[in-house]
Design a protein around this motif. Structure first.
Motif, PDB file in Angstrom:
ATOM      1  N   ALA A   1       0.828  -1.209   0.000  1.00 20.48           N
ATOM      2  CA  ALA A   1       0.000   0.000   0.000  1.00 20.48           C
ATOM      3  C   ALA A   1       0.858   1.252   0.000  1.00 20.48           C
ATOM      4  CB  ALA A   1      -0.936  -0.023   1.203  1.00 20.48           C
ATOM      5  N   THR A   2       2.066   1.156   0.551  1.00 28.78           N
ATOM      6  CA  THR A   2       2.964   2.308   0.562  1.00 28.78           C
ATOM      7  C   THR A   2       3.434   2.692  -0.829  1.00 28.78           C
ATOM      8  OG1 THR A   2       4.809   0.784   0.974  1.00 28.78           O
ATOM      9  CG2 THR A   2       3.797   1.845   2.897  1.00 28.78           C
TER      10      THR A   2
ATOM     11  N   GLY B   1     -15.630  -8.923   4.603  1.00 27.00           N
ATOM     12  CA  GLY B   1     -16.351  -8.092   3.645  1.00 27.00           C
ATOM     13  C   GLY B   1     -16.214  -6.612   3.906  1.00 27.00           C
ATOM     14  N   GLU B   2     -15.062  -6.176   4.414  1.00 25.44           N
ATOM     15  CA  GLU B   2     -14.873  -4.784   4.802  1.00 25.44           C
ATOM     16  C   GLU B   2     -13.738  -4.094   4.051  1.00 25.44           C
ATOM     17  OE1 GLU B   2     -14.488  -4.743   9.035  1.00 25.44           O
ATOM     18  OE2 GLU B   2     -16.625  -5.050   9.367  1.00 25.44           O
ATOM     19  N   SER B   3     -13.424  -4.552   2.864  1.00 27.40           N
ATOM     20  CA  SER B   3     -12.433  -3.858   2.046  1.00 27.40           C
ATOM     21  C   SER B   3     -12.989  -2.520   1.567  1.00 27.40           C
ATOM     22  CB  SER B   3     -12.045  -4.715   0.838  1.00 27.40           C
ATOM     23  OG  SER B   3     -11.414  -5.913   1.240  1.00 27.40           O
ATOM     24  N   HIS B   4     -12.075  -1.573   1.325  1.00 27.31           N
ATOM     25  CA  HIS B   4     -12.457  -0.241   0.853  1.00 27.31           C
ATOM     26  C   HIS B   4     -11.810   0.029  -0.493  1.00 27.31           C
ATOM     27  CE1 HIS B   4     -12.404  -0.151   5.291  1.00 27.31           C
ATOM     28  NE2 HIS B   4     -13.388   0.729   5.221  1.00 27.31           N
TER      29      HIS B   4
ATOM     30  N   THR C   1      -7.710  10.612   4.588  1.00 29.49           N
ATOM     31  CA  THR C   1      -6.407  10.069   4.209  1.00 29.49           C
ATOM     32  C   THR C   1      -6.121   8.797   4.987  1.00 29.49           C
ATOM     33  OG1 THR C   1      -5.550  12.271   3.683  1.00 29.49           O
ATOM     34  CG2 THR C   1      -3.931  10.542   4.135  1.00 29.49           C
ATOM     35  N   VAL C   2      -5.616   7.797   4.287  1.00 27.77           N
ATOM     36  CA  VAL C   2      -5.276   6.530   4.927  1.00 27.77           C
ATOM     37  C   VAL C   2      -3.933   6.698   5.635  1.00 27.77           C
ATOM     38  CG1 VAL C   2      -4.858   4.071   4.618  1.00 27.77           C
ATOM     39  CG2 VAL C   2      -6.479   5.263   3.120  1.00 27.77           C
TER      40      VAL C   2
ATOM     41  N   ALA D   1       1.558   9.433  -8.847  1.00 24.76           N
ATOM     42  CA  ALA D   1       1.391  10.495  -7.862  1.00 24.76           C
ATOM     43  C   ALA D   1       2.491  10.437  -6.808  1.00 24.76           C
ATOM     44  CB  ALA D   1       0.015  10.393  -7.203  1.00 24.76           C
ATOM     45  N   PRO D   2       3.762  10.505  -7.223  1.00 24.00           N
ATOM     46  CA  PRO D   2       4.837  10.449  -6.224  1.00 24.00           C
ATOM     47  C   PRO D   2       4.712  11.602  -5.233  1.00 24.00           C
ATOM     48  CG  PRO D   2       5.662  11.193  -8.354  1.00 24.00           C
ATOM     49  CD  PRO D   2       4.283  10.711  -8.580  1.00 24.00           C
ATOM     50  N   GLY D   3       4.846  11.250  -3.955  1.00 22.90           N
ATOM     51  CA  GLY D   3       4.694  12.257  -2.917  1.00 22.90           C
ATOM     52  C   GLY D   3       3.249  12.564  -2.582  1.00 22.90           C
ATOM     53  N   GLY D   4       2.320  11.861  -3.217  1.00 19.88           N
ATOM     54  CA  GLY D   4       0.904  12.088  -2.964  1.00 19.88           C
ATOM     55  C   GLY D   4       0.382  11.305  -1.784  1.00 19.88           C
ATOM     56  N   THR D   5      -0.941  11.218  -1.697  1.00 22.22           N
ATOM     57  CA  THR D   5      -1.595  10.546  -0.585  1.00 22.22           C
ATOM     58  C   THR D   5      -2.585   9.509  -1.102  1.00 22.22           C
ATOM     59  OG1 THR D   5      -3.313  12.252  -0.475  1.00 22.22           O
ATOM     60  CG2 THR D   5      -1.369  12.530   0.955  1.00 22.22           C
TER      61      THR D   5
END
Length: 835
Positions: A369-370, A470-473, A394-395, A378-382
């Motif tokens: 995920a990182t 069943g809780e993926s986003h 934001t995660v 989107a380097p440096g993005g969120t």
């Protein structure tokens, strides 16, 4: 051609009508008439008596008098298997390799070392009451098992491996499995109420059959159920049912039956799932990843309920992600048998209006995920939550997200199969001629079908985290300057690569096949042979930018209607409706089978057989180099069908308590296809040799059934990659086996079904080895009073992580593989009332 086909299908009714008209009003059936069951309804007899088998042969015969390899399950046997799907049932049939990882549908099924070429069942045909569900068992996102359900109306399952399956059905060179319905032979019925004890399921089944008059009877049965299903999806993914009805009129020398079926059922599509893997290719350790159980969780989510996409006419629509697999079947059929001048005439006809909306995850790519921001521009993005209670936030803690730190690029296969209508007719005539002390049986027939494929691929690519229960986003990737690379979790309105996987099919396939056979039986010896010639045509149009020639497949479109064209909306996949590519070709091929059977003694027989059959290719050779996108003709006439050659020899033994069948087999098969994992064209040849065993033993209250199949298979030719020659086909194990012990008394029954396989290779490259497994199903039935049965059934009792396939060629650097895993432990309880 279609007009001629319709005339062909109507003709048998003209034959039936005068035959019925010439029959005197039915008198009460004699004992002799009652003794002769219709061929499609014959079920296995008790051991030590004649066992008549009728699927895939010219005429029903005792198995010891037939040069074929066959198996059969009674409906009561199926009740005890604790199977949750059609593919799960077939795991208990020797010689058949059924991958039941996708739930109730989309099962990959093959037989005796023949390859699972793409998905579905290319070389094996599934039938219902003697006619195929589909003309082609590997139609993309429409495998035959998706359109079948087992319930109390099931009378028996018959399976023939190889042999005359090549000549007594089209497109079934590997074998046939026939699911036979009850027809009211025995008056009475049953009601059964079931519930999942450790998973969400509530179900009601019923079946009832009776005689209206001594020569007129009926049977009606079906089910309805609702619940979350056997895996955690976050919503009620299982809801629907079916009803089946048939009415049979017997008359002197035969019968006529009219039947119908309505199926409307929704089940989750959960085939592809993440599986953790460490170690080396030759000694890999597969396991669950943190926060996600591959046996019980899915990539479905209660937060991902709909998919914004374009329909087949390029109009914005929202499709229901909870639909999963939603087959609808409305079918009506006729079956009859009658005598004309010493000939037994058998006629079967069925029209089935079928459709399916498939919503599943076709492809995934797992990454830390990182790495999301850098990976998607989107380097440096969120990274932000795109849905759920934290939508827009934001995660944080990406490296430990959900306990695994994994994100998934998912291709959602939103496939709208608007019509899969199938009209099928099989007319045959048999006669036994007396030649001194010998019997000469001749059979002649003609088969015809028309198969429609009318579908749209409205796919999309999304980003998601990986969470259980069943809780993926869905996830949004946002640049450092606050520009969203995704829109509500959607990376691309289409395939991962611009313009891919946006397709439409408007096709019709017509098959006409005359066939005939001769069997000479004198004393202990029977010699027979059969021929079939298939004439096929393919007509229609296909649409997609992948066909080239100026077909524009992308364009800007305001999908969410906010008046702004976002990054994903700049290149929306669009069907080039103005530039269809034609499909227009025909083909023909000969199938034959010859066999000899020698009944050494009352209890023993030996046999040998050689056969050549073929499987015509349908939609699986489109969008590739095999059919011209300009003329619709075959670029290579050899691509129209794939031949299968087989030889087998065996010995059969049966007495009152013991049944033993041992068969050696050899097979060679061609395969013209598109690889299911990467879409690349395949032109291959395969070879398999092996042996199969099937046996049963019964003494007192104890019985034991067992089967095992040893196979050595290899790729003998590959036009695209010669390095694969000599390798073992992917997912092909050396040994598969089944063992089923049980104890039956008047008041209770208890037993288990052990099904196992040795290891196999993940891909044809033969690098990553997937371990074998043994799963255990178990049942207990208790009858406290007459006509009442209490039961508990467990599927995968010991919750085994049983991996049927991995799509990665080697251990992935992320430590997360794309897996196909059998469902973990599910236990159900039921009460049944017989009347």
């Amino acid at each position: 051609m279609k007009k001629h086909f319709l005339l062909f299908t109507v003709a048998p009714f003209a034959l039936v009508a005068p035959a019925m008209a010439e029959t005197a009003p039915a008198a009460p059936a004699t004992n002799e008439a009652k003794a002769e069951k219709p061929e499609a309804q014959q079920t296995p007899a008790k051991k030590g008596t004649e066992e008549v088998f009728s699927t895939g042969v010219a005429k029903g015969r005792d198995r010891l008098d037939s040069a074929t390899s066959t198996s059969a399950l009674r409906g009561s046997d199926v009740d005890k298997l604790s199977a949750r799907s059609i593919a799960d049932i077939l795991r208990d049939v020797p010689g058949i390799r059924a991958e039941a990882a996708a739930g109730e549908g989309m099962g990959n099924i093959t037989i005796r070392g023949l390859p699972i070429a793409s998905t579905g069942a290319k070389f094996l045909q599934l039938q219902e009451d003697g006619l195929p569900i589909f003309e082609f068992g590997d139609i993309a996102y429409a495998s035959a098992d998706t359109f079948m359900r087992a319930d109390l109306s099931l009378n028996a399952v018959e399976a023939i491996r190889g042999g005359s399956a090549s000549t007594f059905a089209s497109n079934s060179p590997g074998g046939i499995v026939n699911f036979i319905s009850k027809t009211g032979d025995t008056d009475g019925g049953a009601v059964q109420l079931s519930a999942g004890l450790d998973y969400g399921m509530h179900r009601a089944d019923f079946d009832y059959g009776a005689h209206i008059t001594p020569t007129l009877r009926f049977n009606v049965g079906g089910y309805y159920r609702q619940g979350a299903g056997p895996r955690d999806t976050g919503f009620d993914s299982t809801r629907g049912g079916q009803i089946k009805l048939n009415v049979t009129k017997e008359f002197d020398g035969g019968y006529i039956r009219i039947y119908g079926k309505y199926l409307d059922d929704r089940v989750a599509a959960f085939d592809l799932t993440p599986v953790g893997v460490t170690g080396t290719n030759g000694n890999a350790d597969f396991h669950n990843i943190g926060g996600y159980d591959a046996r019980h969780d899915t990539l479905n989510s209660k937060y991902f309920q709909s998919l914004l996409t374009l329909d087949g006419n390029n109009n914005v629509t929202r499709d229901d992600m909870t639909a999963g697999q939603h087959p609808i079947v409305k079918s009506i059929g006729l079956e009859s048998k009658f005598d004309v001048a010493g000939w037994d005439i058998t006629e079967r006809f069925r029209y089935a209006d079928m459709s399916n909306h498939y919503m599943g995850i076709y492809y995934t790519q797992y990454l830390p995920a990182t790495a999301l921001s850098a990976a998607f521009g989107a380097p440096g993005g969120t990274v932000r939550y795109a849905n759920g209670p934290n939508a827009g936030q934001t995660v944080t803690g990406l490296s430990t997200l959900n306990g695994n730190g994994i994100a998934a690029l998912m291709l959602v296969s939103d496939t709208d199969m608007k019509s899969l209508a199938n009209a099928t007719n099989d007319l045959r005539a048999s006669r036994v001629w007396k030649l001194g002390n010998a019997d000469l049986t001749t059979t002649f027939g003609v088969y015809g079908s028309h198969q429609t494929i009318d579908s749209d691929w409205n796919w999309a690519t999304v980003l998601s985290d990986v969470a259980g229960n069943g809780e993926s986003h869905l996830l949004d990737v946002v640049t450092a300057t606050n520009v969203k690379v995704t829109q509500d979790g959607t990376l691309r309105y289409g395939g991962p690569t611009v313009g891919t996987f946006r397709r439409s099919f408007r096709l019709g396939y017509t098959t006409i096949a005359p066939f005939g056979s001769v069997n000479y039986h004198i004393g202990k010896l029977a010699i027979g042979g059969s021929l079939r010639y298939d004439f096929g045509t393919a007509n229609g149009s296909i649409y997609g930018s992948e066909l080239g020639a100026g077909r524009v497949g992308v364009g800007p479109k305001d999908m969410n209607g906010d008046g702004v064209i976002s990054v994903p909306e700049m290149q929306v996949a669009i069907t080039p409706l103005a530039r269809p590519a034609p499909v227009d070709y025909h083909y023909g091929y000969l199938s034959y089978s010859v066999g000899v059977n020698y009944r050494i003694a009352e209890s023993m027989a030996v046999f040998a057989r050689y056969s050549r059959g073929a499987r015509a290719n349908a939609d699986r050779i489109l969008f590739g180099p095999f059919v011209s996108a300009t003329t619709g003709a075959l670029a290579d006439k050899k691509a129209a069908y794939d031949a299968v050659k087989q030889a087998e020899a065996g010995v059969k033994f049966r007495n009152d308590n013991l049944t033993l069948n041992v068969t050696g087999f050899w097979a060679k098969a061609d395969d013209t296809n598109l690889d299911a994992t990467n879409g690349q064209p395949l032109v291959r040849a395969y070879k398999a040799i092996g042996a199969e065993f099937e046996g049963g033993y019964r003494i007192g209250v104890f019985s034991l059934n067992a089967g095992a199949t040893y196979t050595h298979a290899e790729i003998t030719n590959d036009k695209a990659n010669a390095a694969l020659i000599g390798n073992t086909p992917h997912r092909q194990a050396d040994l598969i086996f089944q063992v089923s012990p049980q104890v039956n008394t008047k008041s209770f029954s208890v037993g288990a079904v052990f099904i196992g396989t040795t290891g196999s290779y993940a891909t044809d490259a033969n690098l990553l080895k997937v371990p074998g497994y043994v799963t255990t199903n178990a049942f207990v039935q208790f009858r406290p009073i007459d006509r009442v049965t209490l039961a508990v059934n467990a599927n995968n009792l010991f919750d085994k992580l049983a991996i049927v396939g991995i799509d990665d060629a080697s251990v992935p650097a992320t430590g997360v593989a794309k897996g196909h895993v059998l469902t973990g432990r599910t236990i159900s309880g039921s009460v049944r009332f017989d009347f």
